[in-house]
Design a protein around this motif. Structure first.
Motif, PDB file in Angstrom:
ATOM      1  N   LEU A 184      37.592 -79.590 -45.562  1.00  0.00           N
ATOM      2  CA  LEU A 184      38.656 -78.714 -46.055  1.00  0.00           C
ATOM      3  C   LEU A 184      39.596 -78.329 -44.925  1.00  0.00           C
ATOM      4  N   TRP A 185      39.042 -77.949 -43.787  1.00  0.00           N
ATOM      5  CA  TRP A 185      39.849 -77.532 -42.640  1.00  0.00           C
ATOM      6  C   TRP A 185      40.741 -78.673 -42.142  1.00  0.00           C
ATOM      7  N   GLY A 186      40.211 -79.882 -42.158  1.00  0.00           N
ATOM      8  CA  GLY A 186      40.975 -81.008 -41.636  1.00  0.00           C
ATOM      9  C   GLY A 186      41.971 -81.588 -42.608  1.00  0.00           C
ATOM     10  N   ALA A 187      41.677 -81.493 -43.910  1.00  0.00           N
ATOM     11  CA  ALA A 187      42.528 -82.162 -44.906  1.00  0.00           C
ATOM     12  C   ALA A 187      43.557 -81.248 -45.548  1.00  0.00           C
ATOM     13  N   SER A 188      43.263 -79.951 -45.652  1.00  0.00           N
ATOM     14  CA  SER A 188      44.174 -79.060 -46.376  1.00  0.00           C
ATOM     15  C   SER A 188      45.581 -78.992 -45.787  1.00  0.00           C
ATOM     16  N   PRO A 189      45.779 -79.086 -44.446  1.00  0.00           N
ATOM     17  CA  PRO A 189      47.150 -79.051 -43.936  1.00  0.00           C
ATOM     18  C   PRO A 189      48.037 -80.162 -44.476  1.00  0.00           C
ATOM     19  N   LEU A 190      47.461 -81.328 -44.748  1.00  0.00           N
ATOM     20  CA  LEU A 190      48.259 -82.416 -45.302  1.00  0.00           C
ATOM     21  C   LEU A 190      48.829 -82.041 -46.660  1.00  0.00           C
ATOM     22  N   TYR A 191      47.990 -81.461 -47.514  1.00  0.00           N
ATOM     23  CA  TYR A 191      48.448 -81.086 -48.852  1.00  0.00           C
ATOM     24  C   TYR A 191      49.340 -79.846 -48.794  1.00  0.00           C
ATOM     25  N   ALA A 198      35.043 -90.704 -47.731  1.00  0.00           N
ATOM     26  CA  ALA A 198      34.575 -89.762 -46.715  1.00  0.00           C
ATOM     27  C   ALA A 198      33.367 -90.369 -46.002  1.00  0.00           C
ATOM     28  N   PHE A 199      33.485 -90.540 -44.717  1.00  0.00           N
ATOM     29  CA  PHE A 199      32.437 -91.276 -44.002  1.00  0.00           C
ATOM     30  C   PHE A 199      32.253 -90.811 -42.560  1.00  0.00           C
ATOM     31  N   ASP A 200      33.351 -90.724 -41.806  1.00  0.00           N
ATOM     32  CA  ASP A 200      33.234 -90.506 -40.367  1.00  0.00           C
ATOM     33  C   ASP A 200      32.656 -89.140 -40.009  1.00  0.00           C
ATOM     34  N   ILE A 201      32.954 -88.105 -40.798  1.00  0.00           N
ATOM     35  CA  ILE A 201      32.398 -86.787 -40.503  1.00  0.00           C
ATOM     36  C   ILE A 201      30.875 -86.818 -40.591  1.00  0.00           C
ATOM     37  N   ILE A 202      30.366 -87.457 -41.640  1.00  0.00           N
ATOM     38  CA  ILE A 202      28.914 -87.547 -41.828  1.00  0.00           C
ATOM     39  C   ILE A 202      28.284 -88.425 -40.756  1.00  0.00           C
ATOM     40  N   LEU A 203      28.946 -89.514 -40.402  1.00  0.00           N
ATOM     41  CA  LEU A 203      28.413 -90.414 -39.377  1.00  0.00           C
ATOM     42  C   LEU A 203      28.239 -89.694 -38.051  1.00  0.00           C
ATOM     43  N   ILE A 204      29.212 -88.900 -37.668  1.00  0.00           N
ATOM     44  CA  ILE A 204      29.182 -88.244 -36.358  1.00  0.00           C
ATOM     45  C   ILE A 204      28.284 -87.012 -36.350  1.00  0.00           C
ATOM     46  N   LEU A 205      28.303 -86.228 -37.432  1.00  0.00           N
ATOM     47  CA  LEU A 205      27.608 -84.945 -37.430  1.00  0.00           C
ATOM     48  C   LEU A 205      26.151 -85.023 -37.873  1.00  0.00           C
ATOM     49  N   THR A 206      25.870 -85.747 -38.947  1.00  0.00           N
ATOM     50  CA  THR A 206      24.517 -85.685 -39.516  1.00  0.00           C
ATOM     51  C   THR A 206      23.841 -87.044 -39.670  1.00  0.00           C
ATOM     52  N   ARG A 207      24.613 -88.124 -39.657  1.00  0.00           N
ATOM     53  CA  ARG A 207      24.056 -89.462 -39.906  1.00  0.00           C
ATOM     54  C   ARG A 207      23.224 -89.500 -41.191  1.00  0.00           C
ATOM     55  N   GLY A 208      23.726 -88.822 -42.200  1.00  0.00           N
ATOM     56  CA  GLY A 208      23.061 -88.832 -43.493  1.00  0.00           C
ATOM     57  C   GLY A 208      21.949 -87.824 -43.635  1.00  0.00           C
ATOM     58  N   GLY A 209      21.545 -87.182 -42.566  1.00  0.00           N
ATOM     59  CA  GLY A 209      20.446 -86.226 -42.621  1.00  0.00           C
ATOM     60  C   GLY A 209      20.919 -84.834 -42.992  1.00  0.00           C
ATOM     61  N   ASN A 231      19.651 -78.196 -41.847  1.00  0.00           N
ATOM     62  CA  ASN A 231      19.259 -77.754 -43.184  1.00  0.00           C
ATOM     63  C   ASN A 231      20.164 -78.426 -44.203  1.00  0.00           C
ATOM     64  N   ARG A 232      19.571 -78.929 -45.271  1.00  0.00           N
ATOM     65  CA  ARG A 232      20.342 -79.705 -46.230  1.00  0.00           C
ATOM     66  C   ARG A 232      21.498 -78.916 -46.832  1.00  0.00           C
ATOM     67  N   THR A 233      21.224 -77.702 -47.295  1.00  0.00           N
ATOM     68  CA  THR A 233      22.263 -76.906 -47.944  1.00  0.00           C
ATOM     69  C   THR A 233      23.363 -76.515 -46.970  1.00  0.00           C
ATOM     70  N   SER A 234      22.978 -75.968 -45.806  1.00  0.00           N
ATOM     71  CA  SER A 234      23.986 -75.540 -44.842  1.00  0.00           C
ATOM     72  C   SER A 234      24.747 -76.722 -44.267  1.00  0.00           C
ATOM     73  N   ALA A 258      28.726 -77.030 -44.380  1.00  0.00           N
ATOM     74  CA  ALA A 258      29.475 -77.229 -43.146  1.00  0.00           C
ATOM     75  C   ALA A 258      30.389 -78.443 -43.245  1.00  0.00           C
ATOM     76  N   ILE A 259      29.889 -79.535 -43.813  1.00  0.00           N
ATOM     77  CA  ILE A 259      30.700 -80.742 -43.945  1.00  0.00           C
ATOM     78  C   ILE A 259      31.873 -80.497 -44.896  1.00  0.00           C
ATOM     79  N   ALA A 260      31.611 -79.794 -46.002  1.00  0.00           N
ATOM     80  CA  ALA A 260      32.690 -79.481 -46.948  1.00  0.00           C
ATOM     81  C   ALA A 260      33.756 -78.611 -46.282  1.00  0.00           C
ATOM     82  N   PHE A 261      33.314 -77.636 -45.480  1.00  0.00           N
ATOM     83  CA  PHE A 261      34.264 -76.757 -44.793  1.00  0.00           C
ATOM     84  C   PHE A 261      35.102 -77.529 -43.779  1.00  0.00           C
ATOM     85  N   ILE A 262      34.455 -78.406 -43.011  1.00  0.00           N
ATOM     86  CA  ILE A 262      35.184 -79.190 -42.008  1.00  0.00           C
ATOM     87  C   ILE A 262      36.183 -80.125 -42.681  1.00  0.00           C
TER      88      ILE A 262
END
Length: 212
Positions: free
Chosen positions: A79-86, A142-153, A66-69, A73-77
């Motif tokens: 956030l989860w992966g990047a926030s520890p650095l900051y 930002a690229f690899d998360i989308i490539l692996i999870l949704t491939r733009g879909g 689903n486009r919205t979800s 999900a991508i924004a949450f992932i």
């Protein structure tokens, strides 16, 4: 940014058990973005992941379909992966704030909330500006998360410019179109960086401890 600021200031404190919690929180920093994406892809699988185990929470379970979800999900992932650095950056900056400022505030009767907004936040201004620039410019790559999870879909709902560049250049072999998108990305990132540096005064930063 707010999450990194709050957790970083907390992690800089003397709380009991803080080291264990911080170590667990920093686990995403030890993993590549590709590994994080694979893990979350398995967790969000509608047949074997969390959606199948918790149907009352995830509905039909097709989160990435689903486009919205999928965007959420991508924004949450991310956030989860990047926030520890900051969090780590803010933790180091918070520990450099002179303790004498907090001692003086306590003598004046200031509580923790007042100390946070009147001392901590102003003292971390330069760090906040730096992290903001890193976060905003980082979104252009930002690229690899989308490539692996949704491939733009689905239906191009998560196809951002970096992925579109990859799709046109390396899947459709339209190297001219892909090169134009890459050039647009470089120009946009440069303009945004220049504007942020100018607006925030990053190029004129002075030490926050001057005069102490």
């Amino acid at each position: 940014m707010p999450l990194g600021l709050l957790t970083g200031v907390w992690a800089a404190g003397p709380q009991r058990g803080r080291a264990v919690v911080v170590a667990l929180y920093f686990i995403p920093l030890l993993m590549s973005t590709a590994a994080v994406s694979v893990v979350w892809g398995a967790l969000l699988d509608p047949n074997f992941g969390l959606p199948s185990a918790l149907p009352w929470l995830f509905g039909d379970g097709n989160i990435l379909g689903n486009r919205t979800s999928a965007l959420v999900a991508i924004a949450f992932i991310y956030l989860w992966g990047a926030s520890p650095l900051y969090t780590l950056i803010f933790q180091g900056a918070a520990r450099s704030v002179p303790a004498v400022l907090y001692q003086a505030a306590q003598m004046d009767g200031a509580g923790r909330v007042r100390q946070f907004f009147s001392i901590t936040v102003p003292q971390l201004r330069n760090t906040t500006i730096t992290c903001t620039i890193l976060i905003v410019v980082g979104t252009f790559t930002a690229f690899d998360i989308i490539l692996i999870l949704t491939r733009g879909g689905p239906s191009g709902g998560t196809s951002i410019l970096p992925y579109l560049m990859y799709e046109q250049g390396f899947i459709s072999y339209d190297l001219g179109y892909g090169s134009v998108i890459a050039l647009v990305l470089v120009v946009l990132a440069t303009i945004v960086s220049a504007v942020m540096v100018r607006v925030t005064g990053y190029d004129k930063m002075a030490g926050t401890q001057e005069g102490l």
